[in-house]
Write a protein that holds these residues in place. Sequence first.
Motif, short mmCIF file in Angstrom:
data_model
loop_
_atom_site.label_atom_id
_atom_site.label_comp_id
_atom_site.label_asym_id
_atom_site.label_seq_id
_atom_site.Cartn_x
_atom_site.Cartn_y
_atom_site.Cartn_z
N ASP A 1 0.81 -1.22 0.00
CA ASP A 1 0.00 0.00 0.00
C ASP A 1 0.84 1.27 0.00
O ASP A 1 0.46 2.28 -0.59
CB ASP A 1 -0.93 0.01 1.22
CG ASP A 1 -2.03 -1.05 1.13
OD1 ASP A 1 -2.29 -1.54 0.02
OD2 ASP A 1 -2.60 -1.40 2.19
N ALA A 2 1.99 1.23 0.65
CA ALA A 2 2.81 2.44 0.78
C ALA A 2 3.62 2.75 -0.47
O ALA A 2 4.18 3.85 -0.58
CB ALA A 2 3.75 2.30 1.97
N LEU B 1 1.26 10.07 2.65
CA LEU B 1 1.34 9.10 3.74
C LEU B 1 1.75 9.80 5.03
O LEU B 1 2.57 10.72 5.01
CB LEU B 1 2.38 8.03 3.42
CG LEU B 1 2.00 6.92 2.44
CD1 LEU B 1 3.23 6.06 2.15
CD2 LEU B 1 0.88 6.06 2.98
N THR C 1 4.27 6.30 9.07
CA THR C 1 3.96 5.15 8.22
C THR C 1 4.99 4.99 7.12
O THR C 1 5.49 3.89 6.86
CB THR C 1 2.55 5.31 7.59
OG1 THR C 1 1.59 5.38 8.63
CG2 THR C 1 2.24 4.16 6.66
N ALA C 2 5.31 6.10 6.45
CA ALA C 2 6.28 6.05 5.35
C ALA C 2 7.64 5.58 5.85
O ALA C 2 8.28 4.70 5.24
CB ALA C 2 6.40 7.43 4.71
N ARG D 1 8.39 3.88 8.60
CA ARG D 1 8.34 2.50 9.11
C ARG D 1 8.28 1.48 7.97
O ARG D 1 8.94 0.44 8.02
CB ARG D 1 7.14 2.32 10.04
CG ARG D 1 7.09 0.94 10.68
CD ARG D 1 5.92 0.82 11.64
NE ARG D 1 6.07 1.72 12.79
CZ ARG D 1 5.35 2.80 13.02
NH1 ARG D 1 4.41 3.14 12.16
NH2 ARG D 1 5.54 3.54 14.08
N GLU D 2 7.48 1.76 6.94
CA GLU D 2 7.34 0.80 5.84
C GLU D 2 8.67 0.54 5.15
O GLU D 2 9.02 -0.60 4.84
CB GLU D 2 6.32 1.33 4.82
CG GLU D 2 4.89 1.27 5.28
CD GLU D 2 4.37 -0.15 5.42
OE1 GLU D 2 4.59 -0.96 4.51
OE2 GLU D 2 3.74 -0.44 6.46
N GLU E 1 11.03 -1.40 7.55
CA GLU E 1 10.59 -2.79 7.73
C GLU E 1 11.09 -3.68 6.60
O GLU E 1 11.54 -4.80 6.82
CB GLU E 1 9.06 -2.85 7.81
CG GLU E 1 8.47 -2.36 9.11
CD GLU E 1 8.57 -3.38 10.23
OE1 GLU E 1 8.95 -4.53 9.96
OE2 GLU E 1 8.26 -3.02 11.38
#
Length: 273
Positions: free
Chosen positions: A44-45, A113, A117-118, A120-121, A124
């Motif tokens: 999604d990101a 975003l 979130t941006a 971390r994605e 990860e």
Amino acid sequence: MAGKLEGKVALITGAARGQGRSHAVRLAQEGADIIAVDICRQLDAVSYPMATKEDLAETVTEVEALDRRIVATEADVRDVAALKAVVADSVAQLGGVDIVLANAGIAVFDPALPDATAFREVVEVNLFGVWNTVHAATPTMIEQGRGGSIVLTASVMGLTGRGGSGNAGADGYVASKHALVGLTRTWANWLAKHNIRVNSVHPTGVNTPMIVNDVMQEALASLPPGGPDLGNLLDVPMVESVDVSNAIAWLVSDEARYVTGVALPVDAGFLAK
């Protein structure tokens, strides 16, 4: 004539297209069998199109055309249990694992975003994913007792602060690629007693779908004028995937048997500017 990787088995993440596919084909040309892993779905990101099942099938076709064996699996590098299962199944089929190319990575530049979130994605996938990949494979490599070689795909942005824009996704990319240098060095110390070498490669921009897409080109075009020089020293805007693959084919071979803990640029002189 036998290739310099004859009898070796290489685990490659992000193998469906781009650098990953190129590495799979190049190592197969040198005689290696391949364990190919890719998520094969959209995150999604990520705003640009990611690899598909059809892309992974094409990697299989190209490796098999070289008369090498390949086990291809759809798996998310963020899922260490899935990676361990891939390694166990593939080792049972191919007889071991000698080479690990932790290549899977993403870039996130969507300003819509949330920053957390941006950031971390990207971390990860680009950092935890690499950690998961290596820890899924090393128990088998150690148990085999035949040494081996690990290469982490970083970036010139893992060796420089150029390009900082305050974008959270870009911050995550640069931070994760810098972190891979630390992992390269500490893992080189950890695994030396097992004769397993660990290095990282640091390409400049590579002509792959991750870079050559409308989203990325718009992001680069939006950088403020007078910002950092993101051009290469040599007169080439990007390198090709095979340029990185050729460096890796040397790094994982016996020709580089005493090279470990090294951050190797493949950057057309980007870092020398």
